[in-house]
Scaffold this motif. Structure first.
Motif, PDB file in Angstrom:
ATOM      1  N   LEU A   1     -12.472  -9.996   3.047  1.00  0.00           N
ATOM      2  CA  LEU A   1     -11.715 -11.212   3.340  1.00  0.00           C
ATOM      3  C   LEU A   1     -10.382 -10.931   4.028  1.00  0.00           C
ATOM      4  O   LEU A   1      -9.824 -11.806   4.675  1.00  0.00           O
ATOM      5  CB  LEU A   1     -11.482 -12.003   2.056  1.00  0.00           C
ATOM      6  CG  LEU A   1     -12.749 -12.443   1.323  1.00  0.00           C
ATOM      7  CD1 LEU A   1     -12.417 -13.009  -0.045  1.00  0.00           C
ATOM      8  CD2 LEU A   1     -13.517 -13.447   2.160  1.00  0.00           C
ATOM      9  N   GLY A   2      -9.817  -9.728   3.830  1.00  0.00           N
ATOM     10  CA  GLY A   2      -8.543  -9.406   4.453  1.00  0.00           C
ATOM     11  C   GLY A   2      -7.741  -8.410   3.645  1.00  0.00           C
ATOM     12  O   GLY A   2      -8.225  -7.838   2.667  1.00  0.00           O
ATOM     13  N   THR A   3      -6.484  -8.228   4.061  1.00  0.00           N
ATOM     14  CA  THR A   3      -5.606  -7.212   3.475  1.00  0.00           C
ATOM     15  C   THR A   3      -4.306  -7.835   2.987  1.00  0.00           C
ATOM     16  O   THR A   3      -3.709  -8.667   3.683  1.00  0.00           O
ATOM     17  CB  THR A   3      -5.295  -6.124   4.525  1.00  0.00           C
ATOM     18  OG1 THR A   3      -6.519  -5.534   4.950  1.00  0.00           O
ATOM     19  CG2 THR A   3      -4.392  -5.052   3.960  1.00  0.00           C
ATOM     20  N   ASN A   4      -3.868  -7.409   1.796  1.00  0.00           N
ATOM     21  CA  ASN A   4      -2.587  -7.810   1.223  1.00  0.00           C
ATOM     22  C   ASN A   4      -1.851  -6.553   0.779  1.00  0.00           C
ATOM     23  O   ASN A   4      -2.463  -5.632   0.244  1.00  0.00           O
ATOM     24  CB  ASN A   4      -2.775  -8.704  -0.011  1.00  0.00           C
ATOM     25  CG  ASN A   4      -3.438  -9.999   0.309  1.00  0.00           C
ATOM     26  OD1 ASN A   4      -4.648 -10.054   0.500  1.00  0.00           O
ATOM     27  ND2 ASN A   4      -2.662 -11.056   0.354  1.00  0.00           N
ATOM     28  N   THR A   5      -0.526  -6.536   0.953  1.00  0.00           N
ATOM     29  CA  THR A   5       0.291  -5.429   0.472  1.00  0.00           C
ATOM     30  C   THR A   5       1.205  -5.931  -0.630  1.00  0.00           C
ATOM     31  O   THR A   5       1.994  -6.864  -0.413  1.00  0.00           O
ATOM     32  CB  THR A   5       1.116  -4.801   1.611  1.00  0.00           C
ATOM     33  OG1 THR A   5       0.207  -4.349   2.616  1.00  0.00           O
ATOM     34  CG2 THR A   5       1.938  -3.634   1.110  1.00  0.00           C
ATOM     35  N   LEU A   6       1.083  -5.307  -1.790  1.00  0.00           N
ATOM     36  CA  LEU A   6       1.870  -5.639  -2.982  1.00  0.00           C
ATOM     37  C   LEU A   6       2.971  -4.612  -3.136  1.00  0.00           C
ATOM     38  O   LEU A   6       2.720  -3.404  -3.056  1.00  0.00           O
ATOM     39  CB  LEU A   6       0.966  -5.615  -4.221  1.00  0.00           C
ATOM     40  CG  LEU A   6       1.641  -5.665  -5.589  1.00  0.00           C
ATOM     41  CD1 LEU A   6       2.256  -7.040  -5.836  1.00  0.00           C
ATOM     42  CD2 LEU A   6       0.647  -5.326  -6.689  1.00  0.00           C
ATOM     43  N   VAL A   7       4.200  -5.084  -3.381  1.00  0.00           N
ATOM     44  CA  VAL A   7       5.318  -4.195  -3.660  1.00  0.00           C
ATOM     45  C   VAL A   7       5.867  -4.544  -5.038  1.00  0.00           C
ATOM     46  O   VAL A   7       6.179  -5.706  -5.319  1.00  0.00           O
ATOM     47  CB  VAL A   7       6.435  -4.316  -2.601  1.00  0.00           C
ATOM     48  CG1 VAL A   7       7.663  -3.531  -3.019  1.00  0.00           C
ATOM     49  CG2 VAL A   7       5.931  -3.839  -1.256  1.00  0.00           C
ATOM     50  N   ILE A   8       5.952  -3.526  -5.886  1.00  0.00           N
ATOM     51  CA  ILE A   8       6.587  -3.658  -7.197  1.00  0.00           C
ATOM     52  C   ILE A   8       7.874  -2.857  -7.112  1.00  0.00           C
ATOM     53  O   ILE A   8       7.842  -1.645  -6.868  1.00  0.00           O
ATOM     54  CB  ILE A   8       5.690  -3.133  -8.323  1.00  0.00           C
ATOM     55  CG1 ILE A   8       4.360  -3.889  -8.337  1.00  0.00           C
ATOM     56  CG2 ILE A   8       6.403  -3.234  -9.670  1.00  0.00           C
ATOM     57  CD1 ILE A   8       3.320  -3.294  -9.272  1.00  0.00           C
TER      58      ILE A   8
END
Length: 113
Positions: free
Chosen positions: A61-68
């Motif tokens: 479905l696509g790409t997401n970038t998570l930053v903690i």
């Protein structure tokens, strides 16, 4: 007011304060918080909220970038059209979520308890 009335009121106030304090001691932020990432209804990752990291989630479905970082979690990039997840404010409290509906990705803060 009589002395017994004052003693009763004082006893009730002390009991109420004790219950209030016990509630916060037992329910307070003693447990660590985690970031749980789900995609298409399945948990794909869980990370401690107090450890800084960057993770990218890619699916058909696509790409997401998570930053903690700094005790907060946010989606900093996504290749979806609406960018709602990217424009959502960082989350840090239990129960808060970020959703990328086009990618069926949910990021939520949970308690490790």
């Amino acid at each position: 007011m009589k002395k017994n009335d004052l003693r009763l009121i004082l006893a009730i106030l002390i009991a109420a304060l004790a219950l209030f304090a016990a509630f916060f001691v037992l329910q307070g932020p003693h447990g660590k918080k985690s970031v749980r990432v789900s995609q298409e209804g399945r948990i794909v990752a869980t990370y401690a909220l107090d450890e800084d990291r960057t993770e990218t989630f890619t699916s058909d479905l696509g790409t997401n970038t998570l930053v903690i970082s700094g005790g907060t979690a946010s989606i900093v990039s996504a290749d979806c059209d609406n960018q709602v997840c990217v424009n959502t404010a960082p989350i840090s409290e239990i129960g808060e979520t970020i959703a990328c509906l086009p990618h069926k990705l949910i990021v939520e803060i949970i308690s490790e308890n």
